[in-house]
Every structure is written in C-alpha cells, then in structure tokens.
Design a protein around this motif. Structure first.
Motif, mmCIF file in Angstrom:
data_model
loop_
_atom_site.group_PDB
_atom_site.id
_atom_site.type_symbol
_atom_site.label_atom_id
_atom_site.label_comp_id
_atom_site.label_asym_id
_atom_site.label_seq_id
_atom_site.Cartn_x
_atom_site.Cartn_y
_atom_site.Cartn_z
ATOM 1 N N LEU A 1 -10.661 -9.153 -8.124
ATOM 2 C CA LEU A 1 -10.914 -7.922 -7.382
ATOM 3 C C LEU A 1 -12.418 -7.714 -7.266
ATOM 4 N N SER A 2 -12.907 -7.583 -6.045
ATOM 5 C CA SER A 2 -14.330 -7.340 -5.796
ATOM 6 C C SER A 2 -14.547 -5.838 -5.644
ATOM 7 N N GLY A 3 -15.234 -5.234 -6.603
ATOM 8 C CA GLY A 3 -15.404 -3.783 -6.577
ATOM 9 C C GLY A 3 -14.188 -3.096 -7.166
ATOM 10 N N ASN A 4 -13.847 -1.966 -6.591
ATOM 11 C CA ASN A 4 -12.727 -1.170 -7.098
ATOM 12 C C ASN A 4 -11.606 -1.087 -6.064
ATOM 13 N N ARG B 1 -2.462 5.815 -0.207
ATOM 14 C CA ARG B 1 -3.160 4.853 0.637
ATOM 15 C C ARG B 1 -4.224 4.162 -0.209
ATOM 16 N N PHE B 2 -4.469 2.868 0.037
ATOM 17 C CA PHE B 2 -5.490 2.191 -0.757
ATOM 18 C C PHE B 2 -6.165 1.086 0.039
ATOM 19 N N THR C 1 -9.045 -8.745 2.466
ATOM 20 C CA THR C 1 -9.190 -7.295 2.413
ATOM 21 C C THR C 1 -7.819 -6.671 2.688
ATOM 22 N N VAL C 2 -7.261 -6.032 1.667
ATOM 23 C CA VAL C 2 -5.945 -5.406 1.781
ATOM 24 C C VAL C 2 -6.154 -3.921 2.076
ATOM 25 N N ASP C 3 -5.696 -3.492 3.240
ATOM 26 C CA ASP C 3 -5.898 -2.113 3.692
ATOM 27 C C ASP C 3 -4.528 -1.482 3.958
#
Length: 283
Positions: A242-245, A252-253, A265-267
C-alpha cells in the motif's frame, strides 16, 4: 688618382647592422606565421564545435520526434486492442424524454416532472430536474423494500443493486441524474497487463485507455466489503504494498498499491460515480 682609404672596421659594422635587420625580419615573419597558425587553428576549432553542437541538437530533435511518434502509435494501438475486446454489437446511444421502463422493467419508475434519458447497451442515464431529487429518499426506501442492496448512501451519491442492475442516485449542481447499469460483462486479457492481479469474481464492464500505458477498468455490483477483501488480498496473497494510506469515508475509499514497476489505483466511488481500478507502470 686618389684612392680612398679602406676602413675594415666600419665595413664590418655596416654588415652586422644589415644582418641584424634581416634576422629581425625573419623573426617577425616567423612570429606572424605562428600567430596566423594559432588564429586559424582556433577558428577551425570554433567552427568544429559549432558544427558538433548543431549535429547534436538535430539528433536530439530527431530522437524526440521519434519518441513522440512511438508513444502516439502505442496509444493508438492500445486503444484499438481495447476496442477489439469490447462487444462487437454495441448499440448506438439513443435519447428519450421518458423513463426507460421497457428497457429496465424490473426497476420501479422514479417520479419526476421531466426526464432526459440517454440509452446505450445496457446503460441508461436519466437527467431529472433539481426539484425531483427530493424524492430520492423515498425512492431508495422503495428499492430497499424490493430487496435492493445498498452499497453507498450519501448526500451526493447513493448506489444500490436490484436484481443485478446497479442504480446510482446522483445529486450534482449541474446535472442531477439517475443511472441504471446493466451492461454485459467483458473479458480483459491484454498480455501486457498479465502481471496485474485483477479481481476474477467481479463484473468487468469497461476497459479504456487512460494514457499510452494506462488503463481504467470499471466494475459493477461490488459491495464495499468485497472491494476491501480484494485490496487486502493484494497485500496478503499477491505481494503488493500500500502506497500511502487507504482513504475511506462513508463506505467510499481510495487506495494505491505498488509492486515492482506496477501500480494499481483502486477507487471505490471516491473520486467519481463508479468503482474503477486504474493500471499503469511507474519508472
């Protein structure tokens, strides 16, 4: 006759003086010749440097043009490959001024004084007046009573799933709308992206080029718990980091995962109205 007296010492002095003048002339000529050689050599060196710089600049411009051509060709080829993977019989979008009841008979009609409906293959976008959004809450309750699963329920966006149709209730300043999503599932088998660990149980409905080497995949009918389980498996089973948080708010995440030179990038309905996974390469 009277013979002039010969002065040998005076003659020698005059001869030495003439010899000294000739020697000075020769030295001056040598100095001028050497100076000329130095100036000429310097001029040749300057011209050579200018020509070398010009050649290098021309080569750099040609390389930049070639790189730009390669990137543009790659983007066109990638888009063509993606289009080949999409269903061949795509329906041309049509517009209606009514609710798409015949296309989505299992979805109850939303009460609105007006509709601007755009239909495509298994997809309906229905724009409604701002005043009609007051009925969102009662419509959501009606859907829930019919057995709809509620994925997202916020002031801006509500996402539900009724009988396999994903329903979006969107409140926006410019365009309030209801979106009905029942597209056909597609397969994504691009060999250049085999190293990405994509979800196999989710319904993939769209794959689009985001850049020369970037792809955006859109999924339907996925709950937040299922999406989180997938992101957890990226770390625990497939070796992603995981890059960052992981930024999460109201179910929603948004999260970015990296592995070697790969990035996903999972949106989940965070920055837009869809659940998307973006694939790209990092240098």
């Amino acid at each position: 006759y009277d013979e002039e007296e010969y002065d040998e010492e005076e003659y020698d002095e005059e001869y030495d003086e003439i010899f000294s003048i000739e020697e000075d002339l020769r030295r001056e000529q040598r100095r001028q010749f050497i100076q000329y050689i130095c100036v000429a050599t310097g001029a040749v060196a300057v011209i050579a440097l200018v020509l070398f710089a010009s050649v290098m600049l021309t080569r750099n411009r040609l390389e930049q043009q070639e790189n730009a051509r390669i990137i543009a060709a790659a983007a066109i080829e990638a888009q063509q490959q993606i289009q080949q993977q999409l269903p061949e019989t795509a329906i041309v979008p049509t517009t209606l001024t009514t609710w798409p009841e015949s296309q989505f008979p299992q979805i109850p009609v939303f009460d609105s004084p007006a509709y601007e409906t755009t239909l495509s293959d298994g997809y309906a976008r229905i724009v409604i007046p701002s005043s009609a959004t007051e009925g969102y809450e009662s419509y959501l309750q009606t859907l829930a009573q019919l057995g709809a699963k509620v994925y997202i329920n916020t002031d801006r966006l509500s996402v539900l799933d009724l009988d396999g149709v994903e329903i979006h209730l969107v409140t926006a300043n410019q365009q309030n709308r209801i979106v009905l999503c029942d597209e056909e599932a597609i397969q994504y088998n691009d060999v250049d992206y085999r190293a990405f660990d994509l979800p196999t149980s989710f319904k993939l409905v769209s794959a689009k080029a985001d850049s020369a080497m970037g792809r955006i995949l859109t999924y339907r009918n996925v709950s937040v718990n299922q999406a989180l389980e997938y992101t957890t498996s990226l770390i625990t089973q497939y070796g992603w980091s995981l890059s960052g948080n992981l930024d999460m708010s109201e179910s929603r995440f948004y999260a970015v995962y990296v592995k070697n030179n790969l990035r996903m990038t999972v949106d989940y309905f965070s920055s837009g109205d869809n659940f998307t996974i973006k694939l790209d390469f990092v240098s």
